[in-house]
Scaffold this motif. Structure first.
Motif, mmCIF file in Angstrom:
data_model
loop_
_atom_site.group_PDB
_atom_site.id
_atom_site.type_symbol
_atom_site.label_atom_id
_atom_site.label_comp_id
_atom_site.label_asym_id
_atom_site.label_seq_id
_atom_site.Cartn_x
_atom_site.Cartn_y
_atom_site.Cartn_z
ATOM 1 N N LYS A 206 0.828 -1.215 0.000
ATOM 2 C CA LYS A 206 0.000 0.000 0.000
ATOM 3 C C LYS A 206 0.860 1.262 0.000
ATOM 4 C CE LYS A 206 -4.680 0.630 1.473
ATOM 5 N NZ LYS A 206 -5.727 0.080 2.288
ATOM 6 N N PHE A 207 1.726 1.384 -0.976
ATOM 7 C CA PHE A 207 2.502 2.613 -1.210
ATOM 8 C C PHE A 207 2.460 2.836 -2.714
ATOM 9 C CE2 PHE A 207 6.016 0.063 -2.793
ATOM 10 C CZ PHE A 207 5.927 -1.094 -2.024
ATOM 11 N N PRO A 208 2.429 4.094 -3.166
ATOM 12 C CA PRO A 208 2.231 4.300 -4.601
ATOM 13 C C PRO A 208 3.396 3.852 -5.474
ATOM 14 C CG PRO A 208 2.278 6.417 -3.413
ATOM 15 C CD PRO A 208 2.338 5.326 -2.382
ATOM 16 N N GLN A 209 4.596 4.239 -5.141
ATOM 17 C CA GLN A 209 5.727 3.951 -6.034
ATOM 18 C C GLN A 209 6.893 3.345 -5.265
ATOM 19 O OE1 GLN A 209 4.892 8.103 -8.131
ATOM 20 N NE2 GLN A 209 6.867 7.254 -8.776
ATOM 21 N N GLY A 210 7.517 2.355 -5.880
ATOM 22 C CA GLY A 210 8.672 1.710 -5.278
ATOM 23 C C GLY A 210 8.615 0.232 -5.591
ATOM 24 N N MET A 211 9.748 -0.438 -5.501
ATOM 25 C CA MET A 211 9.774 -1.865 -5.859
ATOM 26 C C MET A 211 11.017 -2.534 -5.286
ATOM 27 S SD MET A 211 9.482 -3.568 -9.613
ATOM 28 C CE MET A 211 7.705 -3.587 -9.504
ATOM 29 N N ILE A 212 10.806 -3.748 -4.762
ATOM 30 C CA ILE A 212 11.929 -4.617 -4.378
ATOM 31 C C ILE A 212 11.776 -5.930 -5.145
ATOM 32 C CG2 ILE A 212 12.980 -5.974 -2.527
ATOM 33 C CD1 ILE A 212 12.080 -3.874 -0.523
ATOM 34 N N VAL A 213 12.850 -6.365 -5.783
ATOM 35 C CA VAL A 213 12.854 -7.655 -6.498
ATOM 36 C C VAL A 213 13.971 -8.498 -5.881
ATOM 37 C CG1 VAL A 213 13.118 -8.795 -8.743
ATOM 38 C CG2 VAL A 213 12.096 -6.503 -8.627
ATOM 39 N N LEU A 288 16.450 -2.693 -6.130
ATOM 40 C CA LEU A 288 15.570 -1.660 -5.568
ATOM 41 C C LEU A 288 15.384 -0.595 -6.639
ATOM 42 C CD1 LEU A 288 14.291 -0.677 -2.841
ATOM 43 C CD2 LEU A 288 16.438 0.523 -2.415
ATOM 44 N N LEU A 289 14.114 -0.283 -6.953
ATOM 45 C CA LEU A 289 13.829 0.696 -8.012
ATOM 46 C C LEU A 289 12.454 1.295 -7.788
ATOM 47 C CD1 LEU A 289 12.797 -1.120 -11.305
ATOM 48 C CD2 LEU A 289 13.399 -2.432 -9.287
ATOM 49 N N ASP A 290 12.106 2.255 -8.625
ATOM 50 C CA ASP A 290 10.745 2.795 -8.655
ATOM 51 C C ASP A 290 10.051 2.130 -9.839
ATOM 52 O OD1 ASP A 290 8.419 4.245 -9.058
ATOM 53 O OD2 ASP A 290 9.350 6.220 -8.829
ATOM 54 N N ASN A 291 8.922 1.468 -9.598
ATOM 55 C CA ASN A 291 8.215 0.787 -10.700
ATOM 56 C C ASN A 291 7.856 1.755 -11.824
ATOM 57 O OD1 ASN A 291 6.301 1.584 -8.434
ATOM 58 N ND2 ASN A 291 4.832 1.303 -10.072
ATOM 59 N N LEU A 292 7.685 3.025 -11.490
ATOM 60 C CA LEU A 292 7.377 4.019 -12.532
ATOM 61 C C LEU A 292 8.617 4.788 -12.984
ATOM 62 C CD1 LEU A 292 3.965 5.564 -11.375
ATOM 63 C CD2 LEU A 292 4.391 4.083 -13.339
ATOM 64 N N SER A 297 8.504 4.815 -16.773
ATOM 65 C CA SER A 297 8.605 6.124 -17.426
ATOM 66 C C SER A 297 10.043 6.635 -17.505
ATOM 67 C CB SER A 297 7.739 7.138 -16.669
ATOM 68 O OG SER A 297 6.446 6.619 -16.485
ATOM 69 N N GLY A 298 10.809 6.441 -16.457
ATOM 70 C CA GLY A 298 12.207 6.896 -16.480
ATOM 71 C C GLY A 298 12.976 6.173 -17.574
ATOM 72 N N ALA A 299 12.738 4.856 -17.707
ATOM 73 C CA ALA A 299 13.420 4.088 -18.755
ATOM 74 C C ALA A 299 12.962 4.548 -20.137
ATOM 75 C CB ALA A 299 13.149 2.597 -18.569
ATOM 76 N N ALA A 300 11.679 4.893 -20.267
ATOM 77 C CA ALA A 300 11.171 5.341 -21.583
ATOM 78 C C ALA A 300 11.856 6.640 -22.007
ATOM 79 C CB ALA A 300 9.659 5.523 -21.525
ATOM 80 N N VAL A 301 12.036 7.568 -21.072
ATOM 81 C CA VAL A 301 12.706 8.836 -21.406
ATOM 82 C C VAL A 301 14.189 8.574 -21.695
ATOM 83 C CG1 VAL A 301 13.323 11.128 -20.546
ATOM 84 C CG2 VAL A 301 11.031 10.210 -20.111
ATOM 85 N N GLN A 302 14.799 7.692 -20.929
ATOM 86 C CA GLN A 302 16.203 7.315 -21.201
ATOM 87 C C GLN A 302 16.324 6.739 -22.613
ATOM 88 O OE1 GLN A 302 17.643 4.185 -18.599
ATOM 89 N NE2 GLN A 302 19.708 4.238 -19.468
ATOM 90 N N ASN A 303 15.382 5.887 -22.996
ATOM 91 C CA ASN A 303 15.427 5.288 -24.343
ATOM 92 C C ASN A 303 15.180 6.337 -25.424
ATOM 93 O OD1 ASN A 303 16.089 2.667 -23.574
ATOM 94 N ND2 ASN A 303 13.958 2.203 -23.061
ATOM 95 N N MET A 304 14.247 7.247 -25.153
ATOM 96 C CA MET A 304 14.010 8.326 -26.121
ATOM 97 C C MET A 304 15.299 9.140 -26.325
ATOM 98 S SD MET A 304 11.608 11.672 -25.733
ATOM 99 C CE MET A 304 12.870 12.495 -24.754
ATOM 100 N N ASP A 305 15.970 9.456 -25.229
ATOM 101 C CA ASP A 305 17.207 10.250 -25.346
ATOM 102 C C ASP A 305 18.279 9.489 -26.130
ATOM 103 O OD1 ASP A 305 16.274 12.538 -24.109
ATOM 104 O OD2 ASP A 305 16.817 11.846 -22.102
ATOM 105 N N LEU A 306 18.357 8.183 -25.899
ATOM 106 C CA LEU A 306 19.322 7.388 -26.675
ATOM 107 C C LEU A 306 18.960 7.422 -28.161
ATOM 108 C CD1 LEU A 306 19.783 4.203 -24.442
ATOM 109 C CD2 LEU A 306 21.603 5.740 -25.217
ATOM 110 N N MET A 307 17.667 7.301 -28.471
ATOM 111 C CA MET A 307 17.229 7.285 -29.880
ATOM 112 C C MET A 307 17.444 8.639 -30.548
ATOM 113 S SD MET A 307 13.802 5.066 -29.224
ATOM 114 C CE MET A 307 13.115 4.874 -30.865
#
Ligand SMILES: NC(=O)C1=CN([C@@H]2O[C@H](COP(=O)(O)OP(=O)(O)OC[C@H]3O[C@@H](n4cnc5c(N)ncnc54)[C@H](OP(=O)(O)O)[C@@H]3O)[C@@H](O)[C@H]2O)C=CC1
Ligand SMILES: CC(=O)N[C@@H](CCC(=O)OP(=O)(O)O)C(=O)O
Length: 310
Positions: A206-213, A288-292, A297-307
């Motif tokens: 019950k927290f909005p953003q965050g992730m442990i795998v 440990l990461l943020d699911n968003l 979203s962070g990965a999507a912007v990183q990929n856009m910048d690479l492209m």
């Protein structure tokens, strides 16, 4: 002229976060659809075809339909955040740090599949150990994880935040994916270079953003007399030279009593840990990461910048 970017699904959870990350950028032109028209297929088709890069933040079926809309137009490059194309060999997998060549593959690609949030953590831990020959063929990998509830998109956010709904979720933490057929398993297997599908047990807190795998390993079933220190060294060597995925030094992780799932909420980085006691036969690998963030979203912007990099 600044390259045109259209986020299809910009009013959803992932799309909104990409928009926020792009606010204030002058090097790209954001083409935006009014919220009331977000499902207007003709308008979306026009906007998709006017973009240099279309970022799809849609459910799988809508993503596949959007790709059809631009398939004949070679001027449009696509980043898809859904599960639809992540194991499609015609698409570059958008996890730039997973291999030395991956950033270049993303830079040159017309079609980029943004990784799933859980696979970003799991592949980040597993792939370097497969590539280094430490994790042998046939090893029975398990992946246990907890995600912030925004991982479930607008529907789950409403079920958790609006307790007047009939379908409200009251649990502070719940397991799901109980039949062990979660849609992320093929992606973890293929990009994790595994020959055997991992057992994947996801959960939501019950927290909005965050992730442990977590990926726990038995050292005596690994190759080459693997030890906690050698696993840590392999991960550290793999991620050297960049600052998005970092491997926490052993002295630092030894001093930790607990890991907070929300530590990286709002950030686009990922931390990897190797836990255990030197001289014993088990380790627990943790991402440990943020699911968003790095998970979407962070990965999507990183990929856009690479492209966009020439
Ligand atoms: N949330 C997360 O942590 C992550 C999500 N993803 C992926 O990103 C994608 C988007 O997920 P998320 O942002 O969470 O989902 P949301 O439900 O929050 O947002 C989806 C958006 O797409 C719109 N949409 C749905 N169907 C159509 C359609 N047929 N045509 C046009 N627009 C449509 C929705 O509009 P409406 O409001 O009308 O339903 C909504 O605005 C999914 O594929 C998801 O799997 C990937 C990694 C992590
Ligand atoms: C908490 C939650 O429900 N999470 C989502 C995964 C979020 C994600 O990575 O999205 P993709 O659908 O793009 O893979 C799920 O398990 O389906």
């Amino acid at each position: 002229m600044a390259p045109k970017i259209f986020i299809d699904g910009e009013h959803g959870t992932t799309g909104l976060q990409i928009r926020t990350r792009m606010a204030g950028r002058r090097d790209v032109e954001l083409v935006s659809i009014p919220e009331a028209e977000r499902r207007n297929a003709a308008m979306r088709e026009d906007m998709l075809n006017s973009a240099d890069i279309a970022i799809l933040c849609l459910p799988d079926d809508a993503s596949k339909a959007a790709v059809q809309m631009v398939s004949a137009n070679n001027n449009v490059r696509v980043i898809d955040t859904s599960t639809a194309f992540r194991v499609n060999p015609g698409w570059a997998y958008g996890f730039a740090e997973m291999d030395k060549e991956q950033a270049e593959k993303i830079r040159a690609a017309r079609f980029v599949a943004n990784p799933g949030c859980y696979p970003t953590g799991a592949i980040g831990l597993i792939r370097p150990l497969r590539a280094a020959g430490i994790l042998p063929d046939g090893y029975p990998v398990t992946v246990n994880a907890v995600s912030g509830y925004t991982g479930g998109g607008k529907q789950m956010i409403a079920q958790i935040e609006d307790q007047s709904r009939d379908d409200k979720i009251t649990a502070p933490h719940f397991l799901y994916g109980l039949p062990l057929t979660h849609k992320h398993v093929p992606e973890m297997k293929i990009h994790g270079l595994l020959d055997r599908a991992p057992i994947f047990s996801p959960s939501v807190g019950k927290f909005p953003q965050g992730m442990i795998v977590q990926v726990p390993l038995h050292l005596d079933a690994l190759s080459g007399n693997a030890k906690l220190e050698s696993i840590h060294a392999a991960l550290t060597a793999h991620y050297a030279g960049q600052d998005i995925v970092t491997v926490v030094p052993l002295e630092e992780s030894r001093a930790l009593a607990r890991i907070d799932a929300v530590e990286l909420a709002g950030k686009d980085t990922m931390k990897l840990f190797v836990f255990g006691t030197p001289g014993t036969s088990q380790v627990n690998l943790v991402a440990l990461l943020d699911n968003l963030g790095k998970g979407a979203s962070g990965a999507a912007v990183q990929n856009m910048d690479l492209m966009l990099a020439s």
